[in-house]
Every structure is written in C-alpha cells, then in structure tokens.
Design a protein around this motif. Structure first.
Motif, PDB file in Angstrom:
ATOM      1  N   GLU A 183       4.235  12.602  -9.093  1.00 61.66           N
ATOM      2  CA  GLU A 183       3.543  13.510  -8.321  1.00 61.66           C
ATOM      3  C   GLU A 183       1.877  13.104  -8.491  1.00 61.66           C
ATOM      4  N   GLU A 184       1.457  12.321  -9.401  1.00 58.24           N
ATOM      5  CA  GLU A 184       0.008  12.254  -9.721  1.00 58.24           C
ATOM      6  C   GLU A 184      -0.508  11.362  -8.473  1.00 58.24           C
ATOM      7  N   LEU A 185      -1.608  11.961  -7.954  1.00 58.48           N
ATOM      8  CA  LEU A 185      -2.509  11.348  -6.943  1.00 58.48           C
ATOM      9  C   LEU A 185      -3.566  10.269  -7.644  1.00 58.48           C
ATOM     10  N   LYS A 186      -2.816   9.080  -7.866  1.00 57.55           N
ATOM     11  CA  LYS A 186      -3.575   8.109  -8.559  1.00 57.55           C
ATOM     12  C   LYS A 186      -3.088   6.694  -8.426  1.00 57.55           C
ATOM     13  N   LEU A 187      -4.214   5.667  -8.561  1.00 55.78           N
ATOM     14  CA  LEU A 187      -3.629   4.337  -8.545  1.00 55.78           C
ATOM     15  C   LEU A 187      -3.157   3.781  -9.748  1.00 55.78           C
ATOM     16  N   SER A 240      -4.364  -3.622  -4.166  1.00 58.05           N
ATOM     17  CA  SER A 240      -3.918  -3.455  -2.812  1.00 58.05           C
ATOM     18  C   SER A 240      -2.555  -2.230  -2.922  1.00 58.05           C
ATOM     19  N   PHE A 241      -2.636  -1.470  -1.973  1.00 51.87           N
ATOM     20  CA  PHE A 241      -1.510  -0.430  -1.864  1.00 51.87           C
ATOM     21  C   PHE A 241      -1.101  -0.356  -0.398  1.00 51.87           C
ATOM     22  N   GLN A 279       0.902  -2.197  -4.762  1.00 51.10           N
ATOM     23  CA  GLN A 279       1.470  -1.725  -6.154  1.00 51.10           C
ATOM     24  C   GLN A 279       1.879  -0.136  -5.993  1.00 51.10           C
ATOM     25  N   VAL A 280       1.343   0.609  -5.038  1.00 51.40           N
ATOM     26  CA  VAL A 280       1.696   1.795  -4.876  1.00 51.40           C
ATOM     27  C   VAL A 280       1.959   2.071  -3.244  1.00 51.40           C
ATOM     28  N   THR A 323      -6.776  -4.596   0.116  1.00 52.61           N
ATOM     29  CA  THR A 323      -5.828  -4.460   1.275  1.00 52.61           C
ATOM     30  C   THR A 323      -5.131  -3.080   1.166  1.00 52.61           C
ATOM     31  N   ILE A 324      -4.927  -2.385   2.389  1.00 54.71           N
ATOM     32  CA  ILE A 324      -3.941  -1.211   2.603  1.00 54.71           C
ATOM     33  C   ILE A 324      -3.210  -1.709   3.504  1.00 54.71           C
TER      34      ILE A 324
END
Length: 434
Positions: A340-344, A232-233, A269-270, A374-375
């Motif tokens: 800056e990384e667009l990642k999980l 989830s983030f 987590q993010v 979940t978001i």
C-alpha cells in the motif's frame, strides 16, 4: 589493448589489436569526405535495405529488440526522424536558403565516440546509425557482453548496393565510417585516448560509467550527449481496468517487463492501479496468468545470482509482512509484489513488478524526479492522458507511451533530439555582396 572488430569496411571476427587510437582515428577521418559526398537519401535507402536484410535473417531476428530495430531503420521512419530532428532533410546535403541570400547547412560534427552500456545489445546500432545519417565518423566501443551480437548485426550491413538518381552507392562507405571496438572499461588510459579523439562523446551507461567518462580529458569543442541511469514505471487508470481490453493491457505490460531482462532504463518496475471495481488481488492473479502464458515463449532468463538473491529476499519480506502480499511462480520466473506504500521501489529486475493502488493516477506526481524516463500508460480517456502527460513531463518525465511500447526506441529519447546534436549549423549570408 584495443580489440578492433571492424575498421575501414573490413571485418575481423577475432579482432585486430591496437595499442592506441591513432590508426583507428586516422582511418575514419580519411573516410569522412566520402560519406560527406553521398546524398542523405542514398544513405537512407542503404539503411532501409539493411533493415530488410536483418528481417530475412531468422537467427538474428531471435535476438532481443531486433524486430523493432528493423522497423526503426525503415526509410519512412528514418525520414520522419530526420525531419523531427532537423526540420528539413535537405540541410544535410546543401546550403538551403532560409532568408534573402542567407543559407544554412547542417555539417557533421566530425568524429563521434560512443560508449555503450551492456544491457541492450541493439543499442549500439541505434546510436551509430543516427550519427551516420548526419555523416559523422564513428568509434563504437561496446561492452564485452554485447560484442558478438553487435558484430553479427553490423556484419549484415556489408555488401548492400542501391541506385539513386543514376548513381550506385555502397554500404561499404557507411562501414568505412564506423570502427567497432572493445577494450576493458577500467583502462583509464584508453578511455582518455578515445575521449581526446572525440568531437562528440555519446555515453550510455550506469552512473559510475557516466561519471568516469564525463571526467576524462576532452577537446574544448567536444559535445557531450549523456544517457545515464533512469527509472520507469506504469499506470493504469479506471477506464482501462474496467474495459474489455484490460487483459490485453496486462499482457502488454508483461511484454514490457520481460524485454531486456527488465534492465533497460525504460523497463517498468512498478505498476500503479487506479481504484476500480477490480481489486488489486484480482489484478495480480490476472497478471500472474499473463506471466505464465508469455514465460513459455521466453524461457531463457539468464538470471544472475545477485538478482536471484534479491528476489528471494524480497519474497521473504512480503511473505512475512501483515500489510503486504505477493503472487509468484513456483520458480523464479516472475514475482508480483503487492503493498500500500505510495513510493517507487528499488528496481529488483528479473521479472519483478511491484503493484500498488491509488485513488487517482495523478497521485504519482509527487514521486516524479528528473530520474524518471518513461511512464507506460493504459487509459480509455484521451483527455486524462494529455492532462497526466503534461503534469508528469513538467516535473521530470521524458516519455509517456502506451503500455507495450515502453522499450521501443524513439526520438526524442531522454528528452534529447539526438541527431540535432550531431550536426553543426553553418550559415552563409551574402545579401548585397553581388
């Protein structure tokens, strides 16, 4: 060896030893008719009184997740959940006419066996009472870490009486349809025995646990309800970041992070931040302040050695990188990692949150898989929230909730209306017979 802490409505704090499941299953099966004859409204009233009893116990209330459990078990919420799952609560008590001389009733599945994960101590209560509302018998296998807490919670269900339509009903009937047990998770023989007794297998746990239990022998008629590992983030859009409520949103995010030591499937987590007039570094500083404030109330972290090592290693990585930065506590109370990384990122837990900036919160859509549960969202734009929710749920997300509510148990959960899976829909069609 099976250690049984509650059976046939009787509690034993040290547990009673059994070599197999025969006596346990027989006891529960003998009691199913008793709960079958109780009106579901009487069961709801008993559970409602149970919620009040929990709320009066100051020691129990300090247990993580218990305050929300009290709310979840209230009469108004139980009725709402049953209506959502079944459409009509009356289906649980009677054959209800749905067409001309055609009737439908929701009968219990039978014996429901629950394998519970050890990360959320209240989870077993949620799982077993949903099954009880559908009038099933239950074997509740909890983890070694949560036996004591589950026992204390379940113990409060004893000695409750209510009156409904001139009759007195006792919570003992509910307890007679629950067996609280523990045995070693590596014991394949006992896992197999329990599996073969089940009319429904409910499994909450890691991929290893889910896979091993899924492969056990079972009845051909057995129904599986699986809640495996999820991720989830959270996302904050520009309207939230630039609003007067921004600091409140950050405080709610910290609450979501701290709950259950960030080990719940619904723990963020993010955090993805939409670009705004507030820089990501400024956000990290404000988030740090919220951690400092809330950490004073939640000083017990119980940080595992392996998690502590991961946090230290990740801090070192971000300190040495030219393209990354961090904002951390003096000790290991919290860690904010900025890149800056667009990642999980892989979940570190231990109050560790990665924060990243995006042009638009919809930029996270390519990251979505069926593994996202979940978001949490903060936004002042309801139209954008609905558009975002439609996009992310289309590609795999199960829940989109306002920030601060990520760990609140709700229905549906993991895309499943659990109680609708815990009944058999039976029909009578006698049109023209008489």
């Amino acid at each position: 060896m099976i250690n049984c802490f509650e059976l046939n409505g009787e509690f034993n704090e040290n547990g009673i030893k059994f070599e197999d499941f025969n006596e346990i299953a027989t006891s529960i099966n003998n009691n199913i008719l008793e709960i079958h004859n109780i009106p579901v409204q009487a069961i709801i009233l008993l559970i409602n009184e149970y919620s009040k009893k929990i709320a009066k116990d100051k020691e129990i209330l300090r247990m993580e997740g218990v305050p929300f459990l009290c709310f979840y078990l209230k009469k108004i919420n139980m009725e709402k959940q049953l209506k959502l799952n079944l459409g009509n609560i009356k289906y649980l008590d009677d054959f209800v006419e749905v067409e001309d001389e055609k009737y439908i009733k929701a009968q219990p599945k039978g014996l429901v066996c629950h394998w519970m994960a050890g990360n959320v101590p209240t989870l077993g209560i949620y799982s077993v009472l949903q099954s009880i509302l559908c009038k099933n018998g239950n074997i509740l296998r909890v983890s070694k870490e949560t036996v004591s807490k589950t026992y204390k919670l379940l113990r409060l269900l004893d000695n409750i009486f209510i009156e409904y339509k001139g009759n007195i009903y006792s919570s003992k009937t509910i307890l007679k349809n629950i067996a609280l047990i523990y045995f070693d998770s590596d014991d394949k023989n006992l896992n197999s025995q329990m599996s073969l007794k089940a009319d429904v297998r409910i499994v909450w746990g890691s991929k290893i646990a889910v896979d091993s239990i899924s492969l056990l022998p079972k009845k051909t008629t057995c129904k599986d309800i699986i809640f495996g590992p999820k991720y989830s983030f959270a996302v904050f859009d520009k309207t939230a970041i630039e609003s007067e409520n921004f600091k409140e949103y950050l405080e709610n995010l910290v609450t979501d992070i701290i709950a259950f030591n960030q080990k719940g499937c619904s723990s963020p987590q993010v955090l993805f931040l939409e670009k705004s007039n507030v820089t990501i570094q400024e956000t990290a500083q404000m988030l740090s302040g919220k951690f400092e404030k809330i950490s004073k109330r939640y000083i017990n972290m119980d940080l595992e050695q392996a998690v502590a090592a991961k946090i230290i290693n990740k801090r070192g990585e971000y300190l040495l990188s030219m393209n990354k930065s961090l904002c951390i506590s003096k000790g290991l109370q919290y860690t904010i990692l900025i890149d800056e990384e667009l990642k999980l990122q892989e979940a570190i837990t231990g109050r560790t949150i990665f924060i990243k900036e995006v042009e638009d919160i919809l930029d996270v859509c390519p990251l979505i898989t069926k593994n996202i549960q979940t978001i949490g969202i903060a936004s002042k734009n309801s139209k954008k929230v609905l558009e975002f929710a439609d996009r992310v749920t289309l590609v795999g997300v199960d829940r989109v909730v306002k920030i601060g509510y990520m760990n609140f148990y709700d229905s549906p959960w993991d895309g499943c209306l659990i109680m609708s899976e815990l009944v058999r829909w039976c029909s009578i069609n006698i049109k023209g017979m008489i």
